[in-house]
Design a protein around this motif. Structure first.
Motif, PDB file in Angstrom:
ATOM      1  N   GLU A  75      40.559 -38.768   1.811  1.00  0.00           N
ATOM      2  CA  GLU A  75      41.708 -38.865   2.682  1.00  0.00           C
ATOM      3  C   GLU A  75      41.554 -40.078   3.599  1.00  0.00           C
ATOM      4  O   GLU A  75      40.509 -40.289   4.199  1.00  0.00           O
ATOM      5  CB  GLU A  75      41.824 -37.579   3.513  1.00  0.00           C
ATOM      6  N   VAL A  76      42.637 -40.835   3.728  1.00  0.00           N
ATOM      7  CA  VAL A  76      42.681 -41.969   4.638  1.00  0.00           C
ATOM      8  C   VAL A  76      44.014 -41.912   5.385  1.00  0.00           C
ATOM      9  O   VAL A  76      44.868 -41.092   5.076  1.00  0.00           O
ATOM     10  CB  VAL A  76      42.562 -43.313   3.887  1.00  0.00           C
ATOM     11  N   GLY A  77      44.182 -42.800   6.373  1.00  0.00           N
ATOM     12  CA  GLY A  77      45.447 -42.834   7.089  1.00  0.00           C
ATOM     13  C   GLY A  77      45.283 -43.026   8.572  1.00  0.00           C
ATOM     14  O   GLY A  77      44.289 -43.581   9.044  1.00  0.00           O
ATOM     15  N   LEU A  78      46.282 -42.548   9.321  1.00  0.00           N
ATOM     16  CA  LEU A  78      46.309 -42.702  10.768  1.00  0.00           C
ATOM     17  C   LEU A  78      46.686 -41.387  11.428  1.00  0.00           C
ATOM     18  O   LEU A  78      47.451 -40.606  10.874  1.00  0.00           O
ATOM     19  CB  LEU A  78      47.346 -43.763  11.177  1.00  0.00           C
ATOM     20  N   ASP A  79      46.146 -41.167  12.625  1.00  0.00           N
ATOM     21  CA  ASP A  79      46.505 -39.994  13.429  1.00  0.00           C
ATOM     22  C   ASP A  79      46.820 -40.472  14.840  1.00  0.00           C
ATOM     23  O   ASP A  79      45.933 -40.903  15.576  1.00  0.00           O
ATOM     24  CB  ASP A  79      45.371 -38.977  13.459  1.00  0.00           C
ATOM     25  N   GLY A  80      48.108 -40.425  15.188  1.00  0.00           N
ATOM     26  CA  GLY A  80      48.545 -40.907  16.488  1.00  0.00           C
ATOM     27  C   GLY A  80      48.652 -39.838  17.557  1.00  0.00           C
ATOM     28  O   GLY A  80      49.206 -40.100  18.638  1.00  0.00           O
ATOM     29  N   SER A  81      48.149 -38.642  17.295  1.00  0.00           N
ATOM     30  CA  SER A  81      48.210 -37.577  18.290  1.00  0.00           C
ATOM     31  C   SER A  81      47.309 -37.902  19.482  1.00  0.00           C
ATOM     32  O   SER A  81      46.377 -38.697  19.380  1.00  0.00           O
ATOM     33  CB  SER A  81      47.822 -36.236  17.670  1.00  0.00           C
ATOM     34  N   LYS A  82      47.589 -37.292  20.637  1.00  0.00           N
ATOM     35  CA  LYS A  82      46.866 -37.600  21.873  1.00  0.00           C
ATOM     36  C   LYS A  82      45.360 -37.452  21.723  1.00  0.00           C
ATOM     37  O   LYS A  82      44.599 -38.231  22.292  1.00  0.00           O
ATOM     38  CB  LYS A  82      47.360 -36.681  22.987  1.00  0.00           C
ATOM     39  N   ARG A  83      44.946 -36.472  20.969  1.00  0.00           N
ATOM     40  CA  ARG A  83      43.517 -36.192  20.821  1.00  0.00           C
ATOM     41  C   ARG A  83      42.750 -37.379  20.255  1.00  0.00           C
ATOM     42  O   ARG A  83      41.570 -37.564  20.545  1.00  0.00           O
ATOM     43  CB  ARG A  83      43.339 -34.963  19.925  1.00  0.00           C
ATOM     44  N   ARG A 121      42.251 -42.620  21.537  1.00  0.00           N
ATOM     45  CA  ARG A 121      41.185 -43.552  21.906  1.00  0.00           C
ATOM     46  C   ARG A 121      40.651 -44.331  20.703  1.00  0.00           C
ATOM     47  O   ARG A 121      40.162 -45.443  20.849  1.00  0.00           O
ATOM     48  CB  ARG A 121      40.031 -42.799  22.575  1.00  0.00           C
ATOM     49  N   SER A 122      40.736 -43.727  19.533  1.00  0.00           N
ATOM     50  CA  SER A 122      40.205 -44.390  18.334  1.00  0.00           C
ATOM     51  C   SER A 122      41.292 -45.089  17.517  1.00  0.00           C
ATOM     52  O   SER A 122      41.014 -45.605  16.437  1.00  0.00           O
ATOM     53  CB  SER A 122      39.495 -43.372  17.438  1.00  0.00           C
ATOM     54  N   TYR A 123      42.507 -45.157  18.056  1.00  0.00           N
ATOM     55  CA  TYR A 123      43.625 -45.620  17.243  1.00  0.00           C
ATOM     56  C   TYR A 123      43.469 -47.070  16.779  1.00  0.00           C
ATOM     57  O   TYR A 123      43.808 -47.402  15.641  1.00  0.00           O
ATOM     58  CB  TYR A 123      44.959 -45.434  17.970  1.00  0.00           C
ATOM     59  N   ASP A 124      42.964 -47.930  17.638  1.00  0.00           N
ATOM     60  CA  ASP A 124      42.761 -49.319  17.225  1.00  0.00           C
ATOM     61  C   ASP A 124      41.783 -49.414  16.057  1.00  0.00           C
ATOM     62  O   ASP A 124      41.970 -50.211  15.129  1.00  0.00           O
ATOM     63  CB  ASP A 124      42.251 -50.156  18.400  1.00  0.00           C
ATOM     64  N   PHE A 125      40.732 -48.591  16.098  1.00  0.00           N
ATOM     65  CA  PHE A 125      39.773 -48.573  14.997  1.00  0.00           C
ATOM     66  C   PHE A 125      40.406 -47.976  13.743  1.00  0.00           C
ATOM     67  O   PHE A 125      40.141 -48.426  12.628  1.00  0.00           O
ATOM     68  CB  PHE A 125      38.521 -47.784  15.392  1.00  0.00           C
ATOM     69  N   SER A 153      49.271 -38.936   8.053  1.00  0.00           N
ATOM     70  CA  SER A 153      50.191 -39.767   8.844  1.00  0.00           C
ATOM     71  C   SER A 153      50.717 -39.056  10.082  1.00  0.00           C
ATOM     72  O   SER A 153      51.790 -39.399  10.594  1.00  0.00           O
ATOM     73  CB  SER A 153      51.372 -40.211   7.972  1.00  0.00           C
ATOM     74  N   ARG A 154      49.969 -38.101  10.616  1.00  0.00           N
ATOM     75  CA  ARG A 154      50.437 -37.314  11.763  1.00  0.00           C
ATOM     76  C   ARG A 154      50.750 -38.214  12.974  1.00  0.00           C
ATOM     77  O   ARG A 154      49.903 -38.950  13.454  1.00  0.00           O
ATOM     78  CB  ARG A 154      49.384 -36.282  12.164  1.00  0.00           C
ATOM     79  N   GLN A 155      52.000 -38.156  13.424  1.00  0.00           N
ATOM     80  CA  GLN A 155      52.474 -38.922  14.580  1.00  0.00           C
ATOM     81  C   GLN A 155      52.150 -40.412  14.450  1.00  0.00           C
ATOM     82  O   GLN A 155      51.898 -41.101  15.447  1.00  0.00           O
ATOM     83  CB  GLN A 155      51.892 -38.349  15.884  1.00  0.00           C
ATOM     84  N   ALA A 156      52.146 -40.911  13.217  1.00  0.00           N
ATOM     85  CA  ALA A 156      51.837 -42.321  12.983  1.00  0.00           C
ATOM     86  C   ALA A 156      52.568 -42.856  11.753  1.00  0.00           C
ATOM     87  O   ALA A 156      52.132 -43.832  11.153  1.00  0.00           O
ATOM     88  CB  ALA A 156      50.339 -42.490  12.809  1.00  0.00           C
ATOM     89  N   VAL A 157      53.666 -42.235  11.383  1.00  0.00           N
ATOM     90  CA  VAL A 157      54.346 -42.592  10.131  1.00  0.00           C
ATOM     91  C   VAL A 157      54.795 -44.049  10.119  1.00  0.00           C
ATOM     92  O   VAL A 157      54.610 -44.758   9.127  1.00  0.00           O
ATOM     93  CB  VAL A 157      55.555 -41.662   9.878  1.00  0.00           C
ATOM     94  N   ARG A 158      55.360 -44.517  11.216  1.00  0.00           N
ATOM     95  CA  ARG A 158      55.870 -45.890  11.247  1.00  0.00           C
ATOM     96  C   ARG A 158      54.757 -46.900  10.990  1.00  0.00           C
ATOM     97  O   ARG A 158      54.933 -47.859  10.230  1.00  0.00           O
ATOM     98  CB  ARG A 158      56.539 -46.179  12.589  1.00  0.00           C
TER      99      ARG A 158
END
Length: 246
Positions: A83-91, A94-98, A122-127
């Motif tokens: 699994e790969v992707g992005l998670d833009g949730s508040k939790r 802090r690691s979003y840039d990475f 793609s939770r809270q990071a679809v765009r």
């Protein structure tokens, strides 16, 4: 069929794996880190109908970023990634840039290698997910797992040719049921997302595809048998794409 399952993370993984291999025509075991991929391949590998793929889960990027180069190397020898992707949730903000660096690198690598099939979080990071995919033509096929974006984001993803894997737990919420109605029926495959996904307090198992078909039949207002057939056709088509990429 199960196109997104953490088979290695069930408490009794070997037993569940043995049952999945027996009951399922195909199970896609997505791993959460390069080290997990290596270990899981050694312990649970060797079955023709069990696909184990390299990944780096966005929730773990903050502590496993150093494994990125290993992941890029593993992708060279795999027809699929996840699994790969992005998670833009508040939790995980802090690691979003990475996370962005990792996902960009993964999709870029897939494009360089001629395309792979990716199981994407793609939770809270679809765009951002769709933007990165759009920026790397030839990356392959995106399978958006347990999609929870907006109806507009769903349409954009569908127009881009994305696939969607969905399981029984996606129907636990009203928003999940509403999104299920709008999924492109020719690019939907079943998943469990076990052992994390639950329905009525029970862990979803890798052989839950019929349960998914029943729920989709209700959402699409179609006979269950028709939906089962549709999922089988879609599944065989996606398996063919994975094998072609490998």
């Amino acid at each position: 069929m199960d196109f997104h399952c953490h088979l290695d993370l069930y408490p009794n993984a070997r037993d569940v794996c043995a049952q999945a291999v027996k009951k399922n025509e195909f199970t896609w075991l997505v791993t959460t880190s390069p080290r997990a991929y290596t270990a899981t391949s050694r312990v649970l590998g060797g079955h023709e109908n069990l696909l184990i793929t390299p990944g780096l889960h966005p929730e773990l990027v903050h502590e496993r970023y150093g494994e990125l180069e290993s992941l890029l190397e593993q992708i060279k020898h795999a027809g699929a990634v996840g699994e790969v992707g992005l998670d833009g949730s508040k939790r995980f903000q802090r690691s979003y840039d990475f996370q962005l660096k990792v996902f960009n690198a993964v999709v870029s690598q897939c494009a360089k290698l001629g395309g792979r099939v990716l199981s994407i979080h793609s939770r809270q990071a679809v765009r951002d997910v769709l933007s990165i995919l759009d920026g790397h033509p030839g990356y392959g096929i995106a399978v958006l797992h347990w999609f929870t974006g907006t109806a507009s984001e769903l349409k954009t993803a569908s127009d881009m040719g994305c696939w969607f894997s969905i399981g029984p737990a996606a129907f636990n919420s009203a928003s999940g049921k509403a999104l299920a109605k709008k999924l492109p029926r020719h690019r939907v495959v079943p998943e469990s997302d076990g052992p994390f996904a639950q329905v009525n307090g029970e862990t979803v198992m890798p052989w839950s595809s019929r349960q998914t078909a029943v729920l989709l039949a209700d959402a699409w207002a179609l006979p269950v048998d028709e939906v089962i057939l549709s999922l089988e056709v879609n599944s065989h088509r996606l398996i063919g794409l994975i094998r072609a990429a490998g």
